[in-house]
Every structure is written in structure tokens, then in C-alpha cells.
Design an enzyme around this catalytic site. Structure first.
Site, mmCIF file in Angstrom:
data_model
loop_
_atom_site.group_PDB
_atom_site.id
_atom_site.type_symbol
_atom_site.label_atom_id
_atom_site.label_comp_id
_atom_site.label_asym_id
_atom_site.label_seq_id
_atom_site.Cartn_x
_atom_site.Cartn_y
_atom_site.Cartn_z
ATOM 1 N N HIS A 11 -42.564 1.850 62.068
ATOM 2 C CA HIS A 11 -41.463 2.093 61.112
ATOM 3 C C HIS A 11 -41.614 3.459 60.441
ATOM 4 O O HIS A 11 -41.320 3.609 59.254
ATOM 5 C CB HIS A 11 -41.401 0.997 60.043
ATOM 6 N N ASN B 38 -36.107 -7.325 59.434
ATOM 7 C CA ASN B 38 -35.569 -6.510 60.520
ATOM 8 C C ASN B 38 -34.084 -6.811 60.715
ATOM 9 O O ASN B 38 -33.556 -7.739 60.108
ATOM 10 C CB ASN B 38 -36.304 -6.826 61.831
ATOM 11 N N HIS C 40 -44.335 -4.911 51.052
ATOM 12 C CA HIS C 40 -45.370 -5.883 51.400
ATOM 13 C C HIS C 40 -44.774 -7.290 51.306
ATOM 14 O O HIS C 40 -44.289 -7.668 50.233
ATOM 15 C CB HIS C 40 -46.530 -5.728 50.408
ATOM 16 N N TYR D 44 -50.330 -5.158 55.120
ATOM 17 C CA TYR D 44 -49.507 -4.184 54.400
ATOM 18 C C TYR D 44 -50.259 -3.461 53.283
ATOM 19 O O TYR D 44 -50.103 -2.255 53.106
ATOM 20 C CB TYR D 44 -48.219 -4.849 53.886
HETATM 21 FE FE1 HDD Z 1 -44.420 -4.980 59.804
HETATM 22 C C1 HDD Z 1 -44.098 -1.964 58.319
HETATM 23 C C2 HDD Z 1 -41.045 -5.555 59.363
HETATM 24 C C3 HDD Z 1 -44.667 -7.900 61.597
HETATM 25 C C4 HDD Z 1 -47.741 -4.573 59.971
HETATM 26 N N1 HDD Z 1 -42.879 -3.948 59.009
HETATM 27 C C5 HDD Z 1 -42.950 -2.726 58.443
HETATM 28 C C6 HDD Z 1 -41.653 -2.323 57.962
HETATM 29 C C7 HDD Z 1 -40.792 -3.334 58.271
HETATM 30 C C8 HDD Z 1 -41.569 -4.366 58.914
HETATM 31 C C9 HDD Z 1 -39.316 -3.368 58.007
HETATM 32 C C10 HDD Z 1 -41.321 -1.007 57.305
HETATM 33 C C11 HDD Z 1 -41.527 -1.077 55.823
HETATM 34 C C12 HDD Z 1 -41.105 0.217 55.181
HETATM 35 O O1 HDD Z 1 -39.930 0.572 55.285
HETATM 36 O O2 HDD Z 1 -41.973 0.861 54.594
HETATM 37 N N2 HDD Z 1 -43.115 -6.399 60.424
HETATM 38 C C13 HDD Z 1 -41.793 -6.503 60.050
HETATM 39 C C14 HDD Z 1 -41.272 -7.771 60.502
HETATM 40 C C15 HDD Z 1 -42.282 -8.420 61.142
HETATM 41 C C16 HDD Z 1 -43.445 -7.567 61.079
HETATM 42 C C17 HDD Z 1 -39.848 -8.239 60.271
HETATM 43 C C18 HDD Z 1 -42.294 -9.769 61.785
HETATM 44 C C19 HDD Z 1 -41.508 -10.723 61.485
HETATM 45 N N3 HDD Z 1 -45.922 -6.021 60.656
HETATM 46 C C20 HDD Z 1 -45.818 -7.222 61.315
HETATM 47 C C21 HDD Z 1 -47.149 -7.696 61.664
HETATM 48 C C22 HDD Z 1 -48.039 -6.764 61.197
HETATM 49 C C23 HDD Z 1 -47.240 -5.719 60.560
HETATM 50 C C24 HDD Z 1 -47.445 -8.983 62.394
HETATM 51 C C25 HDD Z 1 -49.523 -6.723 61.260
HETATM 52 C C26 HDD Z 1 -50.293 -7.745 61.358
HETATM 53 N N4 HDD Z 1 -45.688 -3.477 59.303
HETATM 54 C C27 HDD Z 1 -47.034 -3.562 59.425
HETATM 55 C C28 HDD Z 1 -47.746 -2.356 58.836
HETATM 56 C C29 HDD Z 1 -46.557 -1.536 58.254
HETATM 57 C C30 HDD Z 1 -45.351 -2.358 58.665
HETATM 58 C C31 HDD Z 1 -48.671 -1.660 59.757
HETATM 59 C C32 HDD Z 1 -46.479 -0.063 58.646
HETATM 60 C C33 HDD Z 1 -46.147 0.678 57.392
HETATM 61 C C34 HDD Z 1 -46.255 -0.306 56.341
HETATM 62 O O3 HDD Z 1 -46.608 -1.521 56.852
HETATM 63 O O4 HDD Z 1 -46.098 -0.104 55.162
HETATM 64 O O5 HDD Z 1 -48.626 -2.747 57.852
#
Ligand code: HDD
Length: 709
Positions: free
Chosen positions: A75, A148, A339, A362
Site C-alpha cells: 500500500h 479494501n 491499525h 501494523y
Molecule cells: Fe494490511 C497496510 C488492508 C492484511 C500488514 N493493509 C495496509 C493498508 C490497507 C491494508 C488498506 C494501507 C494502510 C494505509 O493506508 O496506511 N491488509 C489490509 C486488508 C487485509 C490486510 C484489508 C486483509 C483483510 N496486512 C494484512 C496482513 C498483514 C498486513 C495479513 C500482515 C500480517 N498491511 C500490513 C502492513 C501495512 C499494511 C505491512 C503496510 C503499511 C502499514 O501496514 O501501515 O503492516
């Protein structure tokens, strides 16, 4: 103390005011020292070496050297906006969260939309899932709904997330391809993870290429819990429904937009808010009583499943309006930290194993991205409820905590800060009885990987099914290793044999006519047995209209951008009348011609040209009007750029209005489908009246035209 001008003479007073203003805006170092020369470094002599002593130069360069922070691992590319959420139906029977129980209450929000796979500088129109994150700044603390634009996810357990992301990101040896999933590692992983097939159907559908961030749905994805005053829990799924409806572009258009304007979505959102055309979404909830947890033919804790709207209707309870662009992209959109674990009383988690893993990820990622556990002090992340706890120090601490006490319990500070009682809004995790073996396994109830993929496919119109087939053909034809293409097509046969055969056609693979969907066929090398085992189910819902975009298109003529092409043969009267009608419908007309400046109509009236045929393209508009009103209308089509403009609009099924003689226009255009027999404007879905054009606009696209192309 503020200085005020002293002079009696008004002219001198103005001058003095300017000097004072100038003083206020004088450039300083980060330590507040006024800078007298920001252009020349300190040197030994005019032509001499720069001096190490130059603290002003060093401060400037040091700050610059550290301006970039690590981009989000997923993202990374995003667009943000401020707004407000207003509840219009109380949910207090289900939740004690004030946000969802006090009708009429306005809660500030910050929203960030994103693509998932691409880097920060990639293109908006990549085929991808879009992030839809909302931070509600409530009086009970920040609540983040991090969702999403697709209601399901690729995987069921967070343990697979790093692998999924490694597979979809550019391949590590050559960092190719950027932002695209059309490559071997992604499809290799997908073909070995049958649970991803439902999400693949969504990602390959038109949902993966939205027309606008303002025209896409949002979903909380997981099943969450609402908790009411009596501590009773109700399961809840969150939905955002855009007031402008859901609309997408077509794949050829998406690829061209990426070249013409890679900021297409970002710009569209920014311009809409800037012009007061505020995007709005209705918040919807699906509510499931605790005792109904097991009544579905899938597991509601499985994030690869949705709850069909025909089984549990979506109640619309509030409106979110985005009404202010950020002042600073970095400070707000980049530094905002979402988060799923930022909760408020009245909302809680379920045991969805994907959600549980997210709860760790997160905060952890913000530590490396924003550099400190004090990221909550960055203005965009600050809660409006004051922060009082015993956390102290660490990098970039802003809060100045007073006194000797930073522990609890204490007597020195009279026990402050207190732990809040539940009745005063103290958060209390929902109590759930758990009596189970500690085990590393997946529930059998998660094992039906294909029924909902099939449900999604069956719910699409013929046009939408064709788009899915075309997308799969495109993506898989980019895969170099034949066995990965074959493994994926084998997976597709579990969803729909005909679809798999259509996809296979362009991949040089043969799928036997009589192949029965082989649900439990032997797993490909490398696949994990526990993922690959799949249960055959006979789900209650076989098709659900809510899953189709086209079946739900209502009046789409709002907030559209229409090109009026003229090289001088239009009439000012017609232009004005069309422009007024479009404005009434909520859309904007832009005059496109061969050069900037002004353009003369046939009556000699001048009109401002908004864009030229060189700096814009049909793919950046929703519809096109050929303004030429001369009888033959030939002259305008001598211009190759105009022809290209119209041909693209035609191929992308967009509304086209021709004001000159339509027969000559069609002849001159030389549409390939008219090679053997000239077709009428009606047969080609080309409008010749403004009324017809407005009707076409409200449908978004003439999908039937695809049959001709
Ligand atoms: Fe995630 C970012 C949505 C599963 C780990 N995720 C992130 C963002 C969105 C989502 C919209 C962007 C947030 C922003 O604008 O800053 N993610 C989802 C959805 C998931 C999902 C809808 C499943 C239903 N994500 C998911 C899993 C993991 C992560 C299973 C890890 C175990 N996601 C992350 C992250 C991010 C992230 C690496 C990257 C940047 C952030 O968190 O702030 O931690």
C-alpha cells in the site's frame, strides 16, 4: 507581543504592514535564527573551498539527506483526504460505540486510498486491489477501519502474508514488473494456494481497475464484533457504498491512462474535493446474531468468504463525506498510521486468523517506517481524546510529561492516571470461552475454496465474465513458465470449466471438453496438502446481483468529465446549451482543440480552450462530443488526433455525441466493424441528440458495443 504599524499616513502604514509581514515570514534555521543568505555557502574567499563551519549549509543538507522515509511494504502509493462521518441510524442495540449510536453526531475522519503492490511512484491504474482505510477521530479514541475495495482476501492465515507479498511484488533479481501481478512468481504462488481463487476472481474483474477512487466500494473484509451496553456481542461486516455508484474502466484504457496520466486517481480525487464536488459513501453493516455464527455454509471467520447480501442485507447507517484535501502530503497522507487494532469500546475482534496476525503487524511496521513508538504524536495520528499513560521517552518524544511518576499503581500522584471503569468507557475485551488444544492447523470449515469463487463468477453479466476471461488471458500470457500457466488453468477449472477453456485458448493449453471440475485432484509439486485439500459444498446462494457492477449501475451521469472537441466548426449556442445541461446533471465539459488560447465558433464567439489534442487523450474523459456542426463534418476527422480520440472512446464503449451528419461521420471514421457493411449511428450506439447522449452518460458505458469490436 504582536507588532502593529505606527504611522498615521495610510500609505506608509501599508508599507509598514508589508515590512512587518516580511519580518514574520523571514527565513530561519531550524533553531529560529534568521537567515540572511540562503543561496551561497560560506567559503574561504569568493572562489575558495567551502568551510566546515557553515552550520546553515550543514543543517539544510542534513535535513534534505533524511527527507525520505521507508515506503510502506504494501500500500505504498496512496491518496488521502479529510472528511466527516455522520450517523443517521443508531446501532445502540448492538454497540455501545458512541460513533455508531449517537445519531447526527459528526466525527472527523481521515481516509487513505492506496494500491497494494506498486511502489510509491507507480501508476494509479495498475490492475490491483485498492486499500480503503478510514481513521475516525472519536471522543473515545481513534478507531481505524483498515479495509479494501474487495470484500475478501487472498489468504486465510497471516502466516502466508509475507509469502503472498513477496510473490506479488517485483521479482527480486531484476525488480520487474512494477505494480503488476502479470508475472511468474505471483501466479506460481496463486496456483498453489486454491484459497486465493475467490479473491483472484475479484482482482481479475473490473473491480481491479476502478474509474475513480470516488466510485469504488469499501469493505472491512473481516467479521468483527459489536458489543452493546449489556456486553452482548453481534457479528458485523462493514461496507462503504459510494453515492456515485461503482464504475470501472476497461483494461486497454487502464494501460493507456497509466501512460497519459499515472496520477489519474490521485488527481481525480484532489480536483473533485478542490471544486466542492465532495465524494460521499454510505456506511453499511451486515449484522449476524451470535447464535447464528454456524448457520452459514462457510465459516464467517474465513476472510476468503463474504456473506452474500441476499442472505444478510446491508443496513445503511451513516454517511462519510470527504471535504478537505491534505495541506501536506508527507505530513498527513504519508505519515498517517492505520491499525486494525485501533479500537473503541463497543467494537472488538473475532478469531479470524488473518485479522489476528494483522494485529501484530501494523504497529511493528510503523516502528520502522515512522521510526519511533511515538508515531501517535504525529498530528495526523493524534487522538482528540487526550493521552494519559505511563509510556515515556523514545525517539522524537513531543509530549512533556511532568512530575516524578511514570508507573501504576502509585500513591505519589494519587493513583493517576486512573484505569477507567467500564461504565466510564474503559475498554474491556469481549469475554469468549476458549477450550481448545494448542494446534498449528486450519479448520475444516475453511476448506471450501471454490464455491464462492463460482458464486462471484456466476453473478456477473456476460460482459463482466468476458472481462475476467480477458484479464486472466492477459496476466497468464505474461507468465513465462508453462507449468505455472497450466497449474493456474487447472485451478480455474474448479470454478468454471468453460471459463478455464476460454482462458486456456490463448495460452496454448488444451483443457479437455469433458473434464469434470476436479476438486480434490492431486496437488502440484510444491503445494501444501493442507492448503490444497478442498471440500465440495453445495452453497445456498448460487448467484447474487449485488456482486455485479453492471447490474447495479444507476444514474451515472454525475461527476463526469466530457470532452467537447472542436477545431472551429461548432456553434456557440449549442456548446452553451450542452454545457448547461451537463452541469445540471453534475458533470463538466472541457473544450479540447488543436491549440490552447481561445477558439472561434461559427458565429465568431470566442471560447477558452481547456486542453489540446496533444496534451490530453480520450482515456482521460468519460465521453466525447464531436462539436463540428458543418454538414459534412469531414474537416475535423482529417485531424488524425481527433480520429484516434474517437476510436479510443468507441473501443472503450464510451458515450459519443456527433453533431454533424452521422452517416458521413461513420464513413469517415472507418470503424473496423463497418468494413463490410456501413452501420447506422444507432447500431454503433453513437448519439446524435443531446438527450440521447445524456441517457448514454447515465449508463456509464455502452457495453453492448463490445460485441461489435
Ligand atoms: Fe494490511 C497496510 C488492508 C492484511 C500488514 N493493509 C495496509 C493498508 C490497507 C491494508 C488498506 C494501507 C494502510 C494505509 O493506508 O496506511 N491488509 C489490509 C486488508 C487485509 C490486510 C484489508 C486483509 C483483510 N496486512 C494484512 C496482513 C498483514 C498486513 C495479513 C500482515 C500480517 N498491511 C500490513 C502492513 C501495512 C499494511 C505491512 C503496510 C503499511 C502499514 O501496514 O501501515 O503492516
Amino acid at each position: 507581543m504582536e507588532e502593529t504599524p505606527q504611522s498615521e499616513n495610510p500609505k506608509l502604514r501599508d508599507l509598514e504592514k508589508n515590512i512587518l509581514k516580511h519580518e514574520e515570514s523571514a527565513m530561519t534555521t531550524d533553531q529560529g535564527l534568521k537567515i540572511n543568505d540562503d543561496h551561497n555557502s560560506l567559503k574561504a574567499g569568493d572562489r575558495g573551498p567551502s568551510l566546515l563551519e557553515d552550520f546553515i549549509l550543514r543543517e539544510k543538507i542534513t535535513h534534505f539527506d533524511h527527507e525520505r522515509i521507508p515506503e510502506r511494504i504494501v500500500h505504498a502509493r496512496g491518496s488521502g483526504a479529510h472528511g466527516v462521518f455522520k450517523l443517521h441510524e443508531s446501532l445502540n442495540k448492538y454497540t455501545k460505540a458512541k460513533l455508531f449510536s449517537e445519531v447526527g453526531k459528526e466525527v472527523p475522519v481521515f481516509v487513505r486510498f492506496s494500491t497494494v503492490a506498486g511502489s510509491k511512484g507507480s501508476t494509479d491504474l495498475a490492475r490491483d486491489v485498492r486499500g480503503f482505510s478510514v481513521k475516525f477521530y472519536t471522543e473515545e479514541g481513534n478507531y481505524d477501519l483498515v479495509g479494501n475495495n474487495i470484500p475478501v482476501f487472498f489468504i486465510q492465515d497471516a502466516m502466508n502474508f509475507p509469502d503472498l507479498v513477496h510473490a506479488v511484488k517485483p521479482e527480486p533479481h531484476n525488480e520487474i514488473p512494477q505494480a503488476a501481478s502479470a508475472h511468474d512468481t505471483f501466479w506460481d504462488f496463486i496456483s498453489l494456494m486454491p484459497e486465493s481463487m475467490h479473491m483472484i476472481m475479484w482482482a481479475m474483474s473490473d473491480r481491479g481497475i476502478p474509474r475513480s477512487l470516488r466510485m469504488m466500494e469499501g469493505f472491512g473484509v473481516h467479521t468483527f464484533r459489536f458489543i452493546n451496553e449489556n456486553n452482548q456481542s453481534t457479528f458485523v461486516k462493514f461496507h462503504w457504498k459510494p453515492k456515485l455508484g461503482v464504475h470501472s474502466v476497461v483494461w486497454d484504457e487502464a494501460q493507456k491512462i497509466s501512460g497519459k496520466d499515472s496520477d489519474f486517481h490521485k488527481r481525480d480525487l484532489w480536483n473533485a474535493i478542490e471544486s466542492g464536488d465532495f465524494p460521499e459513501w454510505e456506511l453499511g453493516v451486515q449484522l449476524i446474531a451470535e447464535e447464528d455464527e454456524h448457520k452459514f455454509d462457510f465459516d464467517i471467520l474465513d476472510a476468503t468468504k463474504l456473506i452474500p447480501e441476499s442472505e444478510v442485507p446491508v443496513h445503511l447507517v451513516g454517511t462519510m463525506t470527504l471535504n478537505r484535501n491534505p495541506d501536506n502530503f508527507f505530513a498527513e497522507t504519508e505519515q498517517v498510521a492505520f491499525h486494525p487494532g485501533h479500537l473503541i469500546p463497543g467494537i472488538d475482534f473475532t478469531n479470524d486468523p488473518l485479522l489476528q496476525g494483522r494485529l501484530f503487524s501494523y504497529t511493528d511496521t510503523q516502528l520502522s517506517r515512522l521510526g519511533s513508538p511515538n508515531f501517535h504524536e504525529i498530528p495526523i495520528n493524534r487522538s482528540i481524546n487526550p493521552i494519559r499513560n505511563n509510556q515515556r521517552d523514545a525517539h522524537m518524544r513531543m509530549q512533556i510529561n511532568k512530575g516524578a511518576v511514570s508507573y501504576h499503581p502509585n500513591t505519589i500522584d494519587g493513583g493517576c492516571p486512573f484505569q477507567a471503569m467500564m461504565k466510564d468507557g474503559g475498554f474491556h475485551s469481549h469475554e469468549e470461552r476458549i477450550d481448545a488444544k494448542k494446534i498449528r492447523n486450519r479448520s475444516k470449515s475453511f476448506m471450501d475454496h471454490f464455491s464462492q469463487a463460482r458464486l462471484f463468477y456466476n453473478s456477473q453479466t456476460k460482459t463482466e465474465q468476458q472481462h475476467i476471461i480477458n484479464a486472466l488471458q492477459f496476466e497468464l500470457s505474461k507468465v513465462e513458465r508453462p507449468h505455472i500457466r497450466e497449474n493456474t488453468v487447472n485451478q480455474l477449472t474448479n470454478i468454471d470449466l468453460k471459463m478455464a477453456q476460454e482462458v486456456a485458448k490463448v495460452l496454448g493449453i488444451r483443457v479437455p471438453e469433458n473434464r469434470v471440475a476436479p476438486v480434490n485432484e492431486s496437488k502440484p509439486a510444491g503445494a501444501d496438502e493442507s492448503h490444497y485439500a478442498s471440500e465440495v459444498r453445495d452453497p445456498k446462494t448460487k448467484s447474487d446481483d449485488a456482486l455485479s457492477i453492471i447490474k447495479n449501475v444507476k444514474n451515472a451521469s454525475k461527476s463526469r468529465k466530457i470532452a467537447f472537441i472542436s477545431i472551429g466548426n461548432h456553434t456557440a449556442e449549442k456548446l452553451k446549451s450542452i454545457s448547461n445541461q451537463l452541469e445540471e446533471a453534475g458533470s463538466k465539459l472541457k473544450v479540447v482543440s488543436s491549440q490552447l488560447g481561445s477558439l472561434k465558433s461559427r458565429e465568431g464567439h470566442e471560447v477558452k480552450v481547456d486542453e489540446t489534442l496533444f496534451n490530453t487523450a480520450s482515456v482521460l474523459y468519460d465521453a466525447v462530443i464531436i462539436g463540428d456542426e458543418s454538414r459534412s463534418g469531414k474537416e475535423i476527422l482529417n485531424n488524425g488526433k481527433v480520429k484516434e480520440f474517437v476510436m479510443d472512446a468507441f473501443n472503450h464503449c464510451k458515450p459519443i455525441l456527433v453533431l454533424s451528419d452521422s452517416k458521413t461521420f461513420i464513413e469517415e471514421m472507418g470503424f473496423p466493424c463497418c468494413k463490410n457493411e456501413l452501420k447506422s449511428a444507432e447500431e454503433l450506439y453513437i448519439d446524435t441528440t443531446t438527450e440521447g447522449f445524456l441517457r448514454s452518460l447515465s449508463k456509464h458505458r455502452h457495453w453492448d458495443r463490445e460485441e461489435l469490436i
